[in-house]
Design a protein around this motif. Structure first.
Motif, PDB file in Angstrom:
ATOM      1  N   PRO A  79       0.760  -1.123   0.135  1.00 35.90           N
ATOM      2  CA  PRO A  79      -0.078   0.023   0.065  1.00 35.90           C
ATOM      3  C   PRO A  79       1.000   1.208   0.018  1.00 35.90           C
ATOM      4  CG  PRO A  79      -0.959  -1.632   1.550  1.00 35.90           C
ATOM      5  CD  PRO A  79       0.245  -2.270   1.088  1.00 35.90           C
ATOM      6  N   ASN A  80       1.974   1.403   0.732  1.00 38.29           N
ATOM      7  CA  ASN A  80       2.679   2.292   0.838  1.00 38.29           C
ATOM      8  C   ASN A  80       3.344   2.672  -0.736  1.00 38.29           C
ATOM      9  OD1 ASN A  80       2.265   2.901   3.334  1.00 38.29           O
ATOM     10  ND2 ASN A  80       4.168   1.875   4.191  1.00 38.29           N
ATOM     11  N   ALA A  81       3.814   1.736  -1.194  1.00 40.48           N
ATOM     12  CA  ALA A  81       4.425   2.038  -2.717  1.00 40.48           C
ATOM     13  C   ALA A  81       3.564   2.422  -3.421  1.00 40.48           C
ATOM     14  CB  ALA A  81       4.912   0.537  -3.240  1.00 40.48           C
ATOM     15  N   ILE A  82       2.079   1.931  -3.442  1.00 40.43           N
ATOM     16  CA  ILE A  82       0.721   2.604  -4.294  1.00 40.43           C
ATOM     17  C   ILE A  82       0.776   4.077  -3.949  1.00 40.43           C
ATOM     18  CG2 ILE A  82      -1.589   2.484  -4.768  1.00 40.43           C
ATOM     19  CD1 ILE A  82      -1.423  -0.698  -3.772  1.00 40.43           C
ATOM     20  N   LEU A  83       0.760   4.338  -2.668  1.00 42.72           N
ATOM     21  CA  LEU A  83       0.702   5.827  -2.473  1.00 42.72           C
ATOM     22  C   LEU A  83       1.769   6.792  -2.972  1.00 42.72           C
ATOM     23  CD1 LEU A  83      -0.919   8.032  -0.847  1.00 42.72           C
ATOM     24  CD2 LEU A  83       0.424   7.354   1.320  1.00 42.72           C
ATOM     25  N   ILE A  84       3.005   6.130  -2.810  1.00 40.84           N
ATOM     26  CA  ILE A  84       4.054   6.827  -3.062  1.00 40.84           C
ATOM     27  C   ILE A  84       4.046   7.310  -4.510  1.00 40.84           C
ATOM     28  CG2 ILE A  84       6.575   6.925  -3.376  1.00 40.84           C
ATOM     29  CD1 ILE A  84       6.589   5.693  -0.513  1.00 40.84           C
ATOM     30  N   SER A  85       3.745   6.184  -5.222  1.00 41.17           N
ATOM     31  CA  SER A  85       3.634   6.275  -6.779  1.00 41.17           C
ATOM     32  C   SER A  85       2.799   7.377  -7.298  1.00 41.17           C
ATOM     33  CB  SER A  85       3.412   4.962  -7.286  1.00 41.17           C
ATOM     34  OG  SER A  85       3.330   4.895  -8.762  1.00 41.17           O
ATOM     35  N   ALA A  86       1.526   7.475  -6.620  1.00 42.09           N
ATOM     36  CA  ALA A  86       0.462   7.963  -6.965  1.00 42.09           C
ATOM     37  C   ALA A  86       0.815   9.622  -6.715  1.00 42.09           C
ATOM     38  CB  ALA A  86      -0.826   7.584  -6.267  1.00 42.09           C
ATOM     39  N   LYS A 133      -4.637  11.987 -10.369  1.00 37.94           N
ATOM     40  CA  LYS A 133      -5.810  12.525  -9.818  1.00 37.94           C
ATOM     41  C   LYS A 133      -6.945  11.662 -10.462  1.00 37.94           C
ATOM     42  CE  LYS A 133      -4.003  17.287  -9.948  1.00 37.94           C
ATOM     43  NZ  LYS A 133      -2.874  16.968  -9.557  1.00 37.94           N
ATOM     44  N   PRO A 134      -7.767  11.134  -9.533  1.00 39.96           N
ATOM     45  CA  PRO A 134      -8.655   9.923  -9.926  1.00 39.96           C
ATOM     46  C   PRO A 134      -9.637  10.680 -10.557  1.00 39.96           C
ATOM     47  CG  PRO A 134      -8.670  10.336  -7.619  1.00 39.96           C
ATOM     48  CD  PRO A 134      -7.396  11.016  -7.814  1.00 39.96           C
ATOM     49  N   LYS A 135     -10.499  10.407 -11.632  1.00 40.74           N
ATOM     50  CA  LYS A 135     -11.470  10.693 -12.332  1.00 40.74           C
ATOM     51  C   LYS A 135     -12.723   9.954 -11.587  1.00 40.74           C
ATOM     52  CE  LYS A 135      -9.006  11.338 -16.542  1.00 40.74           C
ATOM     53  NZ  LYS A 135      -8.887  12.688 -16.861  1.00 40.74           N
ATOM     54  N   ALA A 136     -12.763   8.875 -11.071  1.00 33.97           N
ATOM     55  CA  ALA A 136     -13.858   8.315 -10.718  1.00 33.97           C
ATOM     56  C   ALA A 136     -13.857   7.594  -9.149  1.00 33.97           C
ATOM     57  CB  ALA A 136     -14.394   7.107 -11.482  1.00 33.97           C
ATOM     58  N   TRP A 137     -13.427   8.705  -8.482  1.00 36.11           N
ATOM     59  CA  TRP A 137     -13.167   8.094  -6.941  1.00 36.11           C
ATOM     60  C   TRP A 137     -14.229   7.869  -6.125  1.00 36.11           C
ATOM     61  CZ3 TRP A 137      -9.103   6.404  -4.501  1.00 36.11           C
ATOM     62  CH2 TRP A 137      -9.303   6.471  -2.724  1.00 36.11           C
ATOM     63  N   ARG A 138     -14.266   6.911  -5.462  1.00 41.01           N
ATOM     64  CA  ARG A 138     -15.259   6.297  -4.482  1.00 41.01           C
ATOM     65  C   ARG A 138     -14.700   6.283  -2.994  1.00 41.01           C
ATOM     66  NH1 ARG A 138     -17.694   1.881  -8.356  1.00 41.01           N
ATOM     67  NH2 ARG A 138     -18.363   3.124  -9.954  1.00 41.01           N
ATOM     68  N   ASP A 139     -15.148   6.766  -2.027  1.00 44.72           N
ATOM     69  CA  ASP A 139     -14.874   6.533  -0.677  1.00 44.72           C
ATOM     70  C   ASP A 139     -14.562   5.084  -0.237  1.00 44.72           C
ATOM     71  OD1 ASP A 139     -14.179   9.223   0.014  1.00 44.72           O
ATOM     72  OD2 ASP A 139     -16.076   9.659   0.585  1.00 44.72           O
ATOM     73  N   GLU A 140     -15.520   4.234  -1.061  1.00 45.89           N
ATOM     74  CA  GLU A 140     -15.314   2.778  -0.653  1.00 45.89           C
ATOM     75  C   GLU A 140     -13.959   2.193  -0.880  1.00 45.89           C
ATOM     76  OE1 GLU A 140     -18.173   3.075  -3.367  1.00 45.89           O
ATOM     77  OE2 GLU A 140     -18.178   4.564  -2.258  1.00 45.89           O
ATOM     78  N   TYR A 141     -13.261   2.954  -1.684  1.00 45.09           N
ATOM     79  CA  TYR A 141     -11.938   2.335  -2.376  1.00 45.09           C
ATOM     80  C   TYR A 141     -11.186   2.367  -0.965  1.00 45.09           C
ATOM     81  CZ  TYR A 141     -13.005   3.280  -7.011  1.00 45.09           C
ATOM     82  OH  TYR A 141     -13.891   3.260  -8.242  1.00 45.09           O
ATOM     83  N   LEU A 142     -11.328   3.026   0.100  1.00 42.53           N
ATOM     84  CA  LEU A 142     -10.426   3.277   1.504  1.00 42.53           C
ATOM     85  C   LEU A 142     -10.825   2.107   2.061  1.00 42.53           C
ATOM     86  CD1 LEU A 142     -11.005   7.001   2.327  1.00 42.53           C
ATOM     87  CD2 LEU A 142      -8.812   6.050   1.307  1.00 42.53           C
ATOM     88  N   LEU A 165     -10.981  -1.009   1.163  1.00 43.21           N
ATOM     89  CA  LEU A 165     -10.391  -2.206   0.419  1.00 43.21           C
ATOM     90  C   LEU A 165      -9.639  -3.245   1.546  1.00 43.21           C
ATOM     91  CD1 LEU A 165      -9.525  -1.019  -3.018  1.00 43.21           C
ATOM     92  CD2 LEU A 165     -11.521  -2.404  -2.456  1.00 43.21           C
ATOM     93  N   LEU A 166     -10.100  -4.404   1.620  1.00 45.79           N
ATOM     94  CA  LEU A 166      -9.276  -5.115   2.592  1.00 45.79           C
ATOM     95  C   LEU A 166      -7.822  -5.480   2.218  1.00 45.79           C
ATOM     96  CD1 LEU A 166     -11.827  -8.191   3.347  1.00 45.79           C
ATOM     97  CD2 LEU A 166     -11.095  -6.089   4.723  1.00 45.79           C
ATOM     98  N   MET A 167      -7.279  -5.414   0.829  1.00 45.54           N
ATOM     99  CA  MET A 167      -6.061  -5.489   0.535  1.00 45.54           C
ATOM    100  C   MET A 167      -5.372  -4.262   0.861  1.00 45.54           C
ATOM    101  SD  MET A 167      -6.759  -4.909  -3.468  1.00 45.54           S
ATOM    102  CE  MET A 167      -5.135  -4.718  -4.242  1.00 45.54           C
ATOM    103  N   LEU A 168      -5.772  -3.181   1.157  1.00 46.11           N
ATOM    104  CA  LEU A 168      -4.990  -2.081   1.554  1.00 46.11           C
ATOM    105  C   LEU A 168      -5.075  -1.683   3.252  1.00 46.11           C
ATOM    106  CD1 LEU A 168      -5.985   0.530  -1.053  1.00 46.11           C
ATOM    107  CD2 LEU A 168      -4.161  -1.093  -1.139  1.00 46.11           C
ATOM    108  N   GLU A 169      -5.512  -2.925   3.964  1.00 46.87           N
ATOM    109  CA  GLU A 169      -5.734  -2.573   5.296  1.00 46.87           C
ATOM    110  C   GLU A 169      -4.313  -2.762   6.003  1.00 46.87           C
ATOM    111  OE1 GLU A 169      -8.203  -5.366   7.754  1.00 46.87           O
ATOM    112  OE2 GLU A 169      -9.715  -3.879   7.411  1.00 46.87           O
ATOM    113  N   SER A 170      -4.072  -2.110   6.725  1.00 47.48           N
ATOM    114  CA  SER A 170      -2.728  -2.336   7.522  1.00 47.48           C
ATOM    115  C   SER A 170      -2.903  -3.780   8.739  1.00 47.48           C
ATOM    116  CB  SER A 170      -2.309  -0.929   8.599  1.00 47.48           C
ATOM    117  OG  SER A 170      -3.297  -0.952   9.746  1.00 47.48           O
ATOM    118  N   PRO A 171      -1.662  -4.226   8.922  1.00 53.48           N
ATOM    119  CA  PRO A 171      -1.738  -5.149   9.787  1.00 53.48           C
ATOM    120  C   PRO A 171      -2.455  -4.660  11.218  1.00 53.48           C
ATOM    121  CG  PRO A 171       0.467  -5.208   8.791  1.00 53.48           C
ATOM    122  CD  PRO A 171      -0.392  -4.092   8.413  1.00 53.48           C
ATOM    123  N   GLY A 172      -2.062  -3.905  11.776  1.00 53.56           N
ATOM    124  CA  GLY A 172      -2.740  -3.203  12.854  1.00 53.56           C
ATOM    125  C   GLY A 172      -4.301  -3.118  12.817  1.00 53.56           C
ATOM    126  N   GLN A 173      -4.773  -2.677  11.721  1.00 54.42           N
ATOM    127  CA  GLN A 173      -6.236  -2.705  11.403  1.00 54.42           C
ATOM    128  C   GLN A 173      -6.727  -3.867  11.509  1.00 54.42           C
ATOM    129  OE1 GLN A 173      -7.829   0.461  11.788  1.00 54.42           O
ATOM    130  NE2 GLN A 173      -9.573  -0.833  11.745  1.00 54.42           N
TER     131      GLN A 173
END
Length: 69
Positions: free
Chosen positions: A10-17, A23-32, A34-42
């Motif tokens: 996830p950090n690499a995805i954020l840094i790359s972005a 700049k997303p054209k079709a952003w949805r808050d549900e993207y936040l 996504l289980l695949m982006l959840e931290s181990p602590g969460q």
């Protein structure tokens, strides 16, 4: 993180972005959510809450509070 033998960082995805000024054209808050982006602590927190409930997890965490801090 792994999903079907594909490692996702996830950090690499954020840094790359940020570097690409993404700049997303079709952003949805549900993207936040996504289980695949959840931290181990969460994931730990969610598992504890689903098994024992929010009050029990908070009480357990507070039991480690050191007096004087």
């Amino acid at each position: 993180m792994q999903k079907n033998d594909l490692q996702i960082f996830p950090n690499a995805i954020l840094i790359s972005a940020l570097q690409e000024q993404w700049k997303p054209k079709a952003w949805r808050d549900e993207y936040l959510e996504l289980l695949m982006l959840e931290s181990p602590g969460q994931r730990w927190w969610n598992a504890g809450v689903s098994k024992w409930g929010m009050i029990c997890v908070i009480s357990w965490l507070l039991s480690f509070q050191v007096v004087g801090f």
